[in-house]
Design a protein around this motif. Structure first.
Motif, mmCIF file in Angstrom:
data_model
loop_
_atom_site.group_PDB
_atom_site.id
_atom_site.type_symbol
_atom_site.label_atom_id
_atom_site.label_comp_id
_atom_site.label_asym_id
_atom_site.label_seq_id
_atom_site.Cartn_x
_atom_site.Cartn_y
_atom_site.Cartn_z
ATOM 1 N N ALA A 139 0.827 -1.210 0.000
ATOM 2 C CA ALA A 139 0.000 0.000 0.000
ATOM 3 C C ALA A 139 0.861 1.260 0.000
ATOM 4 C CB ALA A 139 -0.935 -0.008 1.206
ATOM 5 N N SER A 163 2.308 1.884 -3.403
ATOM 6 C CA SER A 163 1.285 2.380 -4.315
ATOM 7 C C SER A 163 1.059 3.883 -4.139
ATOM 8 C CB SER A 163 -0.033 1.618 -4.104
ATOM 9 O OG SER A 163 0.090 0.276 -4.494
ATOM 10 N N VAL A 164 1.119 4.362 -2.898
ATOM 11 C CA VAL A 164 1.014 5.797 -2.638
ATOM 12 C C VAL A 164 2.179 6.543 -3.293
ATOM 13 C CG1 VAL A 164 1.090 7.573 -0.851
ATOM 14 C CG2 VAL A 164 -0.311 5.532 -0.514
ATOM 15 N N TRP A 186 1.672 6.837 -6.945
ATOM 16 C CA TRP A 186 0.704 7.898 -7.200
ATOM 17 C C TRP A 186 1.359 9.278 -7.159
ATOM 18 C CZ3 TRP A 186 -1.536 10.982 -2.936
ATOM 19 C CH2 TRP A 186 -2.435 11.948 -3.421
ATOM 20 N N GLN A 217 7.699 -2.755 -4.934
ATOM 21 C CA GLN A 217 6.359 -3.320 -4.808
ATOM 22 C C GLN A 217 6.366 -4.830 -5.046
ATOM 23 O OE1 GLN A 217 3.291 -2.780 -7.940
ATOM 24 N NE2 GLN A 217 2.121 -1.680 -6.361
ATOM 25 N N TYR A 238 -3.114 4.651 -9.660
ATOM 26 C CA TYR A 238 -2.280 4.277 -8.515
ATOM 27 C C TYR A 238 -2.978 4.604 -7.191
ATOM 28 C CZ TYR A 238 1.634 4.013 -11.875
ATOM 29 O OH TYR A 238 2.451 3.696 -12.917
ATOM 30 N N ALA A 272 -3.994 2.106 -3.998
ATOM 31 C CA ALA A 272 -3.516 2.332 -2.632
ATOM 32 C C ALA A 272 -4.668 2.325 -1.633
ATOM 33 C CB ALA A 272 -2.761 3.659 -2.554
ATOM 34 N N THR A 292 -5.263 -0.524 1.465
ATOM 35 C CA THR A 292 -5.421 -0.127 2.862
ATOM 36 C C THR A 292 -6.672 -0.754 3.466
ATOM 37 O OG1 THR A 292 -4.324 1.990 2.393
ATOM 38 C CG2 THR A 292 -5.598 1.835 4.430
#
Length: 427
Positions: A105, A108-109, A112, A132, A191, A195, A199
């Motif tokens: 997660a 992924s942030v 983004w 990742q 993205y 994320a 979560t």
């Protein structure tokens, strides 16, 4: 239940049970929670799976660079997949899932943020992709090795079909949404959605029961543990054959690195992205999803090894058809047929692994499984990206399908134990 109770069951219900997706494993609360943790992320993870190659292709204009992205992701999959399997055999698998889901997660942030700020750096994208994949490689062995602890042995094919079907659902809807959202909201939004979904899954994983090693023996997840896993694997020819089947199908017959180029040059997508790209990425999981919804009869097949060989051969034929297609919709049909074949292969390869390996080795075997399943397509990205740049997409794709048929025929002859394998029965 008495014999009379069995014979008095409504005939129509029995017929439906033979056809539709078998949902009996969902009656097991712990398995249902594990399954639900995959539902939320099924779409989001596929948004990222489209966003990364699309962003790399946009930044470089080269399918060969998309293939390089596959190579970058392959190294952490190889290293951390094997080590993650060893870790899954020595610690509580629930805790390991919590740690790795959190890591995925966070990455992924970061993906983004780099897209949102328009950094324009292929290097940053590739580094984050590698990180990742490292978390993913540790997560998957723990997740897959937990299934055999949660459901009865005879339900393993059904449990695998349920997991594969929901992943296929996400893999259908995700790319379709990606193709629609990129022109409207921009690539960075893909993205962000991933994320948020990752979560949300932490709650479902948190509610799982503790899954420590059954034998209570304290071990370390070092190099020796990994080597012990390979030594164990070398004594299980059926497991070796199941891994080889997937390697053949994915390395020679997975041309996804060419999808961005095919979407623009063969099927006439605009340069900024369009529906053809979404359809190409979605078609394989679409076929798997449709087949999975009618997969109840798979639980009655006992010759799992024969089913795997046949499914891989069907995959090769479908990929040949894809390579020769000049129409988008014909290409989608062939990819969907490939997806149906892949569903059969995945269900029975997973069942073979979970039934044939002991619990103290399941994590390590699932680690090898993760390397094969996730690493094979990455090798294919390198192979097809390079071949596509050299000889064109038609030859690269259809030639890969031919290679699948040749290789699987040789493997079937060389590994007769796979032909003889039959599913074990619970005592």
């Amino acid at each position: 239940m008495t014999a009379a109770d069995t014979t008095s069951a409504p005939p129509r219900r029995g017929l439906l049970a033979k056809l539709v997706l078998d949902t009996r494993p969902l009656k097991v609360l712990a398995y249902r929670r594990l399954w639900l943790s995959t539902v939320i992320t099924a779409i989001g993870s596929q948004l990222t799976a489209v966003a990364v190659p699309k962003q790399v292709y946009d930044l470089t204009g080269s399918s060969a660079y998309v293939g390089v992205a596959g190579a970058v992701a392959l190294v952490p999959l190889l290293v951390f997949g094997l080590w993650g399997g060893a870790v899954a055999d020595v610690m509580d698998r629930r805790k390991l899932l919590l740690i790795t889901n959190t890591g995925i997660a966070v990455v992924s942030v970061l993906l983004w943020l780099q897209a949102l700020t328009a950094m324009g750096s292929v290097t940053v994208v590739l580094v984050l992709l590698g990180l990742q994949q490292a978390f993913f490689a540790v997560n998957m062995p723990a997740r897959s090795a937990s299934i055999a602890r949660l459901v009865p042995l005879e339900m393993l094919p059904s449990a695998n079909a349920l997991g594969s079907t929901v992943q296929s659902f996400g893999a259908v809807l995700g790319p379709m949404l990606a193709g629609a959202l990129i022109p409207v909201l921009g690539l960075s939004t893909l993205y962000l959605i991933d994320a948020i979904g990752l979560t949300a899954t932490l709650w479902a994983v948190w509610k799982l029961p503790a899954l420590p090693p059954l034998d209570g023996v304290r071990r370390t997840a070092g190099l020796r543990s990994v080597i012990d896993g390979f030594r164990y694997l070398s004594t299980k020819s059926v497991l070796l054959a199941s891994f080889l089947a997937d390697i053949v199908a994915m390395v020679f017959g997975m041309p996804r690195a060419l999808f961005p180029e095919m979407a623009e040059r063969t099927f006439h997508d605009p340069a900024g992205g369009g529906p053809a790209l979404g359809w190409l990425f979605a078609a394989i999981p679409l076929g798997a999803l449709l087949f999975g919804l009618m997969s109840g009869w798979l639980s009655r097949i006992t010759r799992h090894g024969v089913a795997v060989w046949a499914a891989v051969a069907a995959w090769g034929v479908a990929i040949i058809g894809l390579g020769l297609s000049s129409s988008l919709w014909l290409a989608v049909v062939f990819l969907a047929l490939a997806g149906a074949a892949d569903m059969v292969s995945m269900v029975f390869r997973g069942a073979i692994l979970q039934a044939a390996a002991t619990d103290d080795m399941r994590g390590r075997m699932q680690g090898v499984f993760t390397v094969v399943v996730a690493g094979g397509p990455r090798l294919a990205d390198v192979l097809h990206g390079t071949a596509g740049a050299a000889v064109g997409t038609t030859v690269a794709v259809s030639g890969g399908g031919v290679a699948v048929l040749i290789a699987i025929a040789v493997a079937a002859v060389a590994l007769p134990a796979m032909w003889r394998y039959r599913a074990p029965v619970s005592e």
